[in-house]
Motif scaffolding. Structure first.
Motif, PDB file in Angstrom:
ATOM      1  N   ARG A   1       0.814  -1.216   0.000  1.00  0.00           N
ATOM      2  CA  ARG A   1       0.000   0.000   0.000  1.00  0.00           C
ATOM      3  C   ARG A   1       0.848   1.266   0.000  1.00  0.00           C
ATOM      4  NH1 ARG A   1      -2.758  -1.099   4.146  1.00  0.00           N
ATOM      5  NH2 ARG A   1      -1.577   0.192   5.598  1.00  0.00           N
ATOM      6  N   GLY A   2       1.918   1.281   0.787  1.00  0.00           N
ATOM      7  CA  GLY A   2       2.771   2.468   0.811  1.00  0.00           C
ATOM      8  C   GLY A   2       3.349   2.778  -0.552  1.00  0.00           C
ATOM      9  N   MET A   3       3.849   1.751  -1.233  1.00  0.00           N
ATOM     10  CA  MET A   3       4.423   1.949  -2.558  1.00  0.00           C
ATOM     11  C   MET A   3       3.374   2.433  -3.552  1.00  0.00           C
ATOM     12  SD  MET A   3       6.092  -0.842  -5.177  1.00  0.00           S
ATOM     13  CE  MET A   3       4.458  -1.487  -5.578  1.00  0.00           C
ATOM     14  N   LEU A   4       2.191   1.809  -3.534  1.00  0.00           N
ATOM     15  CA  LEU A   4       1.180   2.140  -4.527  1.00  0.00           C
ATOM     16  C   LEU A   4       0.587   3.536  -4.298  1.00  0.00           C
ATOM     17  CD1 LEU A   4      -0.599  -1.319  -4.859  1.00  0.00           C
ATOM     18  CD2 LEU A   4       0.909  -0.212  -6.524  1.00  0.00           C
ATOM     19  N   VAL A   5       0.343   3.897  -3.046  1.00  0.00           N
ATOM     20  CA  VAL A   5      -0.146   5.246  -2.780  1.00  0.00           C
ATOM     21  C   VAL A   5       0.931   6.267  -3.143  1.00  0.00           C
ATOM     22  CG1 VAL A   5      -1.032   6.839  -1.032  1.00  0.00           C
ATOM     23  CG2 VAL A   5      -1.743   4.449  -1.001  1.00  0.00           C
ATOM     24  N   SER A   6       2.196   5.874  -3.002  1.00  0.00           N
ATOM     25  CA  SER A   6       3.281   6.782  -3.378  1.00  0.00           C
ATOM     26  C   SER A   6       3.326   7.032  -4.887  1.00  0.00           C
ATOM     27  CB  SER A   6       4.627   6.221  -2.908  1.00  0.00           C
ATOM     28  OG  SER A   6       4.697   6.191  -1.499  1.00  0.00           O
ATOM     29  N   PHE A   7       2.706   6.152  -5.683  1.00  0.00           N
ATOM     30  CA  PHE A   7       2.579   6.447  -7.100  1.00  0.00           C
ATOM     31  C   PHE A   7       1.835   7.759  -7.318  1.00  0.00           C
ATOM     32  CE2 PHE A   7       3.653   2.022  -8.256  1.00  0.00           C
ATOM     33  CZ  PHE A   7       4.403   2.266  -9.390  1.00  0.00           C
ATOM     34  N   TYR A   8       0.875   8.019  -6.454  1.00  0.00           N
ATOM     35  CA  TYR A   8       0.148   9.293  -6.544  1.00  0.00           C
ATOM     36  C   TYR A   8       1.106  10.470  -6.352  1.00  0.00           C
ATOM     37  CZ  TYR A   8      -2.799  13.184  -5.119  1.00  0.00           C
ATOM     38  OH  TYR A   8      -3.377  14.422  -5.002  1.00  0.00           O
ATOM     39  N   GLN A   9       1.960  10.392  -5.323  1.00  0.00           N
ATOM     40  CA  GLN A   9       2.918  11.469  -5.095  1.00  0.00           C
ATOM     41  C   GLN A   9       3.936  11.552  -6.227  1.00  0.00           C
ATOM     42  OE1 GLN A   9       2.900  13.909  -3.033  1.00  0.00           O
ATOM     43  NE2 GLN A   9       4.864  14.736  -3.709  1.00  0.00           N
ATOM     44  N   LEU A  10       4.334  10.393  -6.777  1.00  0.00           N
ATOM     45  CA  LEU A  10       5.229  10.402  -7.930  1.00  0.00           C
ATOM     46  C   LEU A  10       4.582  11.134  -9.098  1.00  0.00           C
ATOM     47  CD1 LEU A  10       7.781   9.517  -9.453  1.00  0.00           C
ATOM     48  CD2 LEU A  10       6.617   7.346  -9.948  1.00  0.00           C
ATOM     49  N   ALA A  11       3.290  10.873  -9.323  1.00  0.00           N
ATOM     50  CA  ALA A  11       2.585  11.566 -10.396  1.00  0.00           C
ATOM     51  C   ALA A  11       2.512  13.065 -10.133  1.00  0.00           C
ATOM     52  CB  ALA A  11       1.184  10.988 -10.554  1.00  0.00           C
ATOM     53  N   VAL A  12       2.355  13.449  -8.860  1.00  0.00           N
ATOM     54  CA  VAL A  12       2.357  14.870  -8.521  1.00  0.00           C
ATOM     55  C   VAL A  12       3.686  15.512  -8.929  1.00  0.00           C
ATOM     56  CG1 VAL A  12       2.290  16.543  -6.624  1.00  0.00           C
ATOM     57  CG2 VAL A  12       0.680  14.629  -6.652  1.00  0.00           C
ATOM     58  N   THR A  13       4.797  14.837  -8.604  1.00  0.00           N
ATOM     59  CA  THR A  13       6.112  15.387  -8.950  1.00  0.00           C
ATOM     60  C   THR A  13       6.322  15.408 -10.463  1.00  0.00           C
ATOM     61  OG1 THR A  13       7.250  13.252  -8.786  1.00  0.00           O
ATOM     62  CG2 THR A  13       7.056  14.543  -6.776  1.00  0.00           C
ATOM     63  N   MET A  14       5.769  14.412 -11.166  1.00  0.00           N
ATOM     64  CA  MET A  14       5.834  14.436 -12.627  1.00  0.00           C
ATOM     65  C   MET A  14       5.053  15.630 -13.168  1.00  0.00           C
ATOM     66  SD  MET A  14       5.372  10.364 -13.418  1.00  0.00           S
ATOM     67  CE  MET A  14       5.337  10.583 -15.194  1.00  0.00           C
ATOM     68  N   GLY A  15       3.928  15.953 -12.514  1.00  0.00           N
ATOM     69  CA  GLY A  15       3.175  17.140 -12.902  1.00  0.00           C
ATOM     70  C   GLY A  15       3.962  18.412 -12.669  1.00  0.00           C
TER      71      GLY A  15
ATOM     72  N   ALA B   1      10.258   3.175  -3.651  1.00  0.00           N
ATOM     73  CA  ALA B   1      10.889   1.859  -3.544  1.00  0.00           C
ATOM     74  C   ALA B   1      11.175   1.452  -2.101  1.00  0.00           C
ATOM     75  CB  ALA B   1      12.191   1.849  -4.340  1.00  0.00           C
ATOM     76  N   ILE B   2      11.344   2.411  -1.198  1.00  0.00           N
ATOM     77  CA  ILE B   2      11.787   2.074   0.152  1.00  0.00           C
ATOM     78  C   ILE B   2      10.753   2.333   1.242  1.00  0.00           C
ATOM     79  CG2 ILE B   2      14.178   2.522  -0.493  1.00  0.00           C
ATOM     80  CD1 ILE B   2      14.040   5.136   1.055  1.00  0.00           C
ATOM     81  N   ILE B   3       9.636   2.986   0.930  1.00  0.00           N
ATOM     82  CA  ILE B   3       8.722   3.418   1.990  1.00  0.00           C
ATOM     83  C   ILE B   3       8.159   2.252   2.792  1.00  0.00           C
ATOM     84  CG2 ILE B   3       6.723   3.499   0.421  1.00  0.00           C
ATOM     85  CD1 ILE B   3       5.751   5.930   2.083  1.00  0.00           C
ATOM     86  N   ASP B   4       7.862   1.118   2.130  1.00  0.00           N
ATOM     87  CA  ASP B   4       7.322  -0.026   2.867  1.00  0.00           C
ATOM     88  C   ASP B   4       8.411  -0.795   3.605  1.00  0.00           C
ATOM     89  OD1 ASP B   4       4.533   0.154   2.349  1.00  0.00           O
ATOM     90  OD2 ASP B   4       4.880  -0.480   0.291  1.00  0.00           O
ATOM     91  N   ARG B   5       9.649  -0.658   3.183  1.00  0.00           N
ATOM     92  CA  ARG B   5      10.752  -1.355   3.852  1.00  0.00           C
ATOM     93  C   ARG B   5      11.281  -0.552   5.033  1.00  0.00           C
ATOM     94  NH1 ARG B   5      14.401  -3.209  -1.421  1.00  0.00           N
ATOM     95  NH2 ARG B   5      12.734  -4.340  -2.523  1.00  0.00           N
ATOM     96  N   VAL B   6      11.526   0.719   4.820  1.00  0.00           N
ATOM     97  CA  VAL B   6      12.104   1.567   5.863  1.00  0.00           C
ATOM     98  C   VAL B   6      11.049   1.957   6.890  1.00  0.00           C
ATOM     99  CG1 VAL B   6      13.250   3.778   6.318  1.00  0.00           C
ATOM    100  CG2 VAL B   6      13.876   2.424   4.305  1.00  0.00           C
ATOM    101  N   GLY B   7       9.836   2.220   6.420  1.00  0.00           N
ATOM    102  CA  GLY B   7       8.778   2.675   7.317  1.00  0.00           C
ATOM    103  C   GLY B   7       8.534   4.163   7.188  1.00  0.00           C
ATOM    104  N   ARG B   8       7.291   4.560   7.488  1.00  0.00           N
ATOM    105  CA  ARG B   8       6.914   5.975   7.318  1.00  0.00           C
ATOM    106  C   ARG B   8       7.681   6.893   8.270  1.00  0.00           C
ATOM    107  NH1 ARG B   8       4.291   2.102   4.438  1.00  0.00           N
ATOM    108  NH2 ARG B   8       2.012   2.255   4.390  1.00  0.00           N
TER     109      ARG B   8
END
Length: 464
Positions: free
Chosen positions: A134-148, A320-327
């Motif tokens: 879930r952390g990685m997939l929701v972060s796709f939203y933030q990645l898209a924001v930065t692409m914008g 890539a690391i949010i679910d491994r390292v932790g929020r």
């Protein structure tokens, strides 16, 4: 093979919803390249300039207030369609507006779209994602924001360069892309907005919203497609139904219950404090800030492209690391780096000219700040807000947190020109650095680590 189908389908849903984040990012960042052009075109004073930047943020505040109710009543999917329409109307209207008043009105319409999509897109992704990703997939939203962001900076730079050399025979094209190039910058959002509208028809409704509305058969089909296993989907649906507790509509009174009230207050504080650490001042006024340091207009826009590129690439790393390292660990390290970078930026403005510091030092400090922000606060905030609330109040609670976030963003956008003029750039960035301290204390004391937990497990944490 089932696991591959599971991952690929979740990616498809996440990427589709994340296009809303791209529109969010473009509409938010495109303003940075148009501020000086619009100010010159309409003869704006400092307060009017702040209103031009802040009017879309005012629309965003209104949008988040509507988003929770809309997403709970219409569903997450239909609410995303509403935001796509708002973005399209705004982009076309800004390109063709007749005066400053019309420009502000259409910017407010775009702000409504930003507010709605900032709630519903990460909410949708969170509800269709497996806990372990879930952390990685929701972060796709933030990645898209930065692409914008990066797309907006790049379009601004290219259109400004083109406007200095090109000429068109058609009068309206000449006006939009050369004579008043800010129109082209704002209007270029039309294409991704139409794309977003079309692709939403290819995704299903959120299974958790369907379960909330008692449509369990459809919810089970969607969960089966997501999990790739009907037995696992049935078990997940049973957990969702337990969380729903037989209620088919959000229960507003739950917002005032002890555990949920705490979650809402914590989320609200996270949302508003994050805006006072300077990220939106850099995104909205980056070129103006660089020009205050003596840079030319085109060099300032090019520096903003570098800011956008670092922002996007760092978000890929965070994804890539949010679910491994932790929020929480990401916030601790990232916000510490933000504070140090802001102190360095303030020092550059305070003593740079006297010490003869090269321009590269200021740019490096900005890029370091953006790196630290993108890998922590920007990547984490929407993940936290999308996963920390119970299902029956999730839409409304996210609207409350989103209202707080956009109120803070509006205040920063409105006050930054005043702070730069009265506190000086150095004082402004020192203030942003000081605001990093309460943010880290809040995350440390009040927020649990949510990595790897299902939404229903997180709900039990707050309501235990």
């Amino acid at each position: 093979m089932k696991q591959r189908a599971d991952i690929s389908y979740m990616l498809f849903l996440a990427v589709t919803a994340a296009v809303g984040g791209l529109l969010f990012g473009y509409d938010t960042a495109v303003i940075s390249g148009t501020v000086e052009l619009v100010t010159a075109r309409f003869g704006l004073d400092s307060l009017q300039q702040g209103w031009y930047v802040g009017c879309a943020l005012a629309g965003s505040v209104a949008g988040v207030l509507c988003a929770g109710v809309l997403s709970d009543r219409l569903g997450r999917r239909r609410t995303m369609l509403v935001s796509a329409v708002l973005f399209t109307v705004s982009a076309v209207g800004c390109a063709l507006c007749a005066d400053f008043t019309q420009l502000v009105v259409y910017r407010i319409v775009g702000g409504l779209g930003i507010g709605v999509v900032s709630i519903v897109s990460p909410l949708y992704i969170s509800e269709v994602s497996a806990a372990r990703r879930r952390g990685m997939l929701v972060s796709f939203y933030q990645l898209a924001v930065t692409m914008g962001f990066l797309a907006a900076y790049t379009v601004n730079y290219l259109l400004l360069r083109m406007g200095q050399t090109a000429g068109f025979e058609t009068a309206w094209v000449q006006r939009i892309f050369v004579d008043e190039v800010w129109r082209g910058m704002l209007g270029a959002e039309t294409l991704p907005a139409l794309l977003f509208f079309v692709i939403i028809f290819f995704i299903p409704e959120s299974p958790r919203w369907l379960a909330l509305r008692g449509r369990t058969d459809r919810a089970l089909r969607v969960l089966g497609r997501i999990n790739g296993d009907r037995a696992e989907a049935a078990a997940e649906l049973a957990a969702i139904e337990t969380a729903v507790g037989g209620g088919q509509t959000p229960q507003w009174r739950l917002l005032l219950s002890k555990g949920i009230r705490t979650a809402v207050l914590v989320g609200t504080a996270i949302a508003i404090l994050g805006q006072f650490m300077g990220v939106n001042a850099v995104l909205y006024y980056g070129p103006s800030i660089f020009e205050r340091a003596g840079w030319s207009g085109s060099d300032s826009l090019f520096a903003q492209i570098l800011v956008g590129a670092v922002n996007m690439l760092t978000t890929v790393l965070a994804l890539a690391i949010i679910d491994r390292v932790g929020r929480k660990k990401l916030v601790y390290w990232g916000v510490s780096g933000m504070a140090l970078s802001l102190l360095l930026i303030g020092t550059c403005f305070l003593t740079g000219e006297r010490l003869g510091l090269p321009d590269g030092v200021l740019l490096a400090a900005f890029l370091c700040y953006v790196f630290c922000c993108a890998i922590s606060v920007c990547a984490v905030v929407w993940v936290l807000l999308s996963e920390m609330y119970p299902i029956r109040v999730r839409g409304v609670a996210m609207s409350i947190a989103g209202f707080s976030l956009w109120t803070g963003t509006y205040l920063v956008g409105q006050l930054t020109p005043w702070m730069l003029a009265n506190l000086t750039p150095a004082g402004t960035f020192f203030l942003f650095a000081a605001m990093c301290v309460p943010y880290m204390l809040l995350i440390w004391k009040a927020v649990p680590e949510m990595s790897g937990r299902t939404l229903e497990e997180i709900e039990r944490y707050w309501t235990r």
